[in-house]
Every structure is written in C-alpha cells, then in structure tokens.
Design an enzyme around this catalytic site. Structure first.
Site, PDB file in Angstrom:
ATOM      1  N   HIS A   1     -14.031  45.599  32.888  1.00 43.70           N
ATOM      2  CA  HIS A   1     -13.712  46.168  34.191  1.00 43.70           C
ATOM      3  C   HIS A   1     -12.265  46.630  34.243  1.00 43.70           C
ATOM      4  O   HIS A   1     -11.388  46.066  33.577  1.00 43.70           O
ATOM      5  CB  HIS A   1     -14.001  45.187  35.330  1.00 43.70           C
ATOM      6  CG  HIS A   1     -13.319  43.855  35.191  1.00 43.70           C
ATOM      7  ND1 HIS A   1     -13.760  42.888  34.334  1.00 43.70           N
ATOM      8  CD2 HIS A   1     -12.219  43.334  35.806  1.00 43.70           C
ATOM      9  CE1 HIS A   1     -12.975  41.825  34.428  1.00 43.70           C
ATOM     10  NE2 HIS A   1     -12.027  42.076  35.311  1.00 43.70           N
TER      11      HIS A   1
ATOM     12  N   CYS B   1      -9.484  40.102  46.065  1.00 40.36           N
ATOM     13  CA  CYS B   1     -10.250  39.626  44.911  1.00 40.36           C
ATOM     14  C   CYS B   1     -10.408  38.111  45.033  1.00 40.36           C
ATOM     15  O   CYS B   1      -9.423  37.386  45.062  1.00 40.36           O
ATOM     16  CB  CYS B   1      -9.527  39.983  43.610  1.00 40.36           C
ATOM     17  SG  CYS B   1     -10.387  39.383  42.138  1.00 40.36           S
TER      18      CYS B   1
HETATM   19 MN    MN Z   1     -10.584  40.447  35.670  1.00 39.45          MN
END
Ligand code: MN
Length: 154
Positions: free
Chosen positions: A108, A122
């Site tokens: 990612h 996050c």
């Molecule tokens: Mn990560």
C-alpha cells in the site's frame, strides 16, 4: 458500563482541519533515502481499549507515504484533500470521507493529487510488526500491474 473504563478521552479540533489540541505534529523532511516524502504524522490517542492507536497523516503535494506491507492492518478515513492509493494490485481514488481497509500482507501507498495535502486518519493495532519494503523483484512485479508504474512515478 460504569466502572469498566474510567479513562475518557476527548480531543478537540484546534485551528485548521487536521490539527488537534495538545497533539504534536511530527514533520519529516524530504530525504532522498527515505521511503516516504513530505509526510507529517500526529499520534492522536490509544483507542479500542488500548489495543489500537488513532493517528493522522498528511502528505503534501508531490509527497507519498512509504510503499510497504506488513501483517498488521490499517483502517483509514480520508479527512481532507484528494489522492489515490495503491492497495494490493489496484489503484483507488481517494477523497474526503472515503474509507480504506488495508488487509494484512498487502502492498500500500498513499499519494495526494492536486494542490491540497491529503490528510487521513489511520487506526492501527498497538502491537504491530515492522513494515517490509519491496525488494527489486517485488517492485518490478508491482510496476508491471496496470497503472501502477504511472502511479509510483507520479
Ligand atoms: Mn502501513
């Protein structure tokens, strides 16, 4: 639920979008050897009974997060800006309030588009393994996927 969890957390927004009271913003300078570029990180607080941590990242135009994978997972919500992310073998568009779940062992990377930073929350487990960076063969494999080389070079 009284008596179960006596530690309440409330963090107020401070000033512009993407800032909170009492939260230090850790800025990373551009560095040719770093796997990320023009990213700031704010650790907001421990969450989910201490099992997880809320962070907020901002990537300036022209910057990018580290291209990596790991066994722990991320839950992401975009708060500001637009961009794209590589997730596994695909590129996805990103805008405010879009949600991304990054599964285990999945490559990612996040990149802003346009002239506004890309900011995203996050949620990550406290107990997490060290990210792995792609070796040359893995990178070649990623770049051979449709649209990925252009994304990585953007
Ligand atoms: Mn990560």
């Amino acid at each position: 639920m009284h008596g179960m969890n006596t530690k309440a957390t409330h963090v107020r927004k401070a000033g512009p979008a993407g800032r909170w009271e009492g939260v230090e913003r850790l800025a990373y300078k551009r560095d040719g050897d770093a796997p990320f570029r023009d990213v700031t990180r704010q650790v907001l607080f421990d969450a989910v009974g201490g099992a997880s941590q809320w962070r907020y990242f901002e990537v300036a135009p022209g910057g990018h997060t580290t291209l990596e994978r790991h066994q722990h997972t991320h839950a992401v919500m975009v708060l500001r800006g637009r961009g794209r992310c590589l997730l596994g073998d695909r590129i996805y568009p990103l805008g405010p309030h879009d949600l991304v779940d990054v599964p285990a062992a999945t490559w990612h990377q996040f990149r802003p588009e346009g002239d506004e930073p890309l900011g995203f929350l996050c949620l990550v487990a406290q107990d997490r393994d060290r990210p792995e960076l792609p070796d040359p063969a893995a990178l070649a494999g990623l770049r051979a996927l449709p649209g990925v080389a252009a994304f990585l070079d953007s």
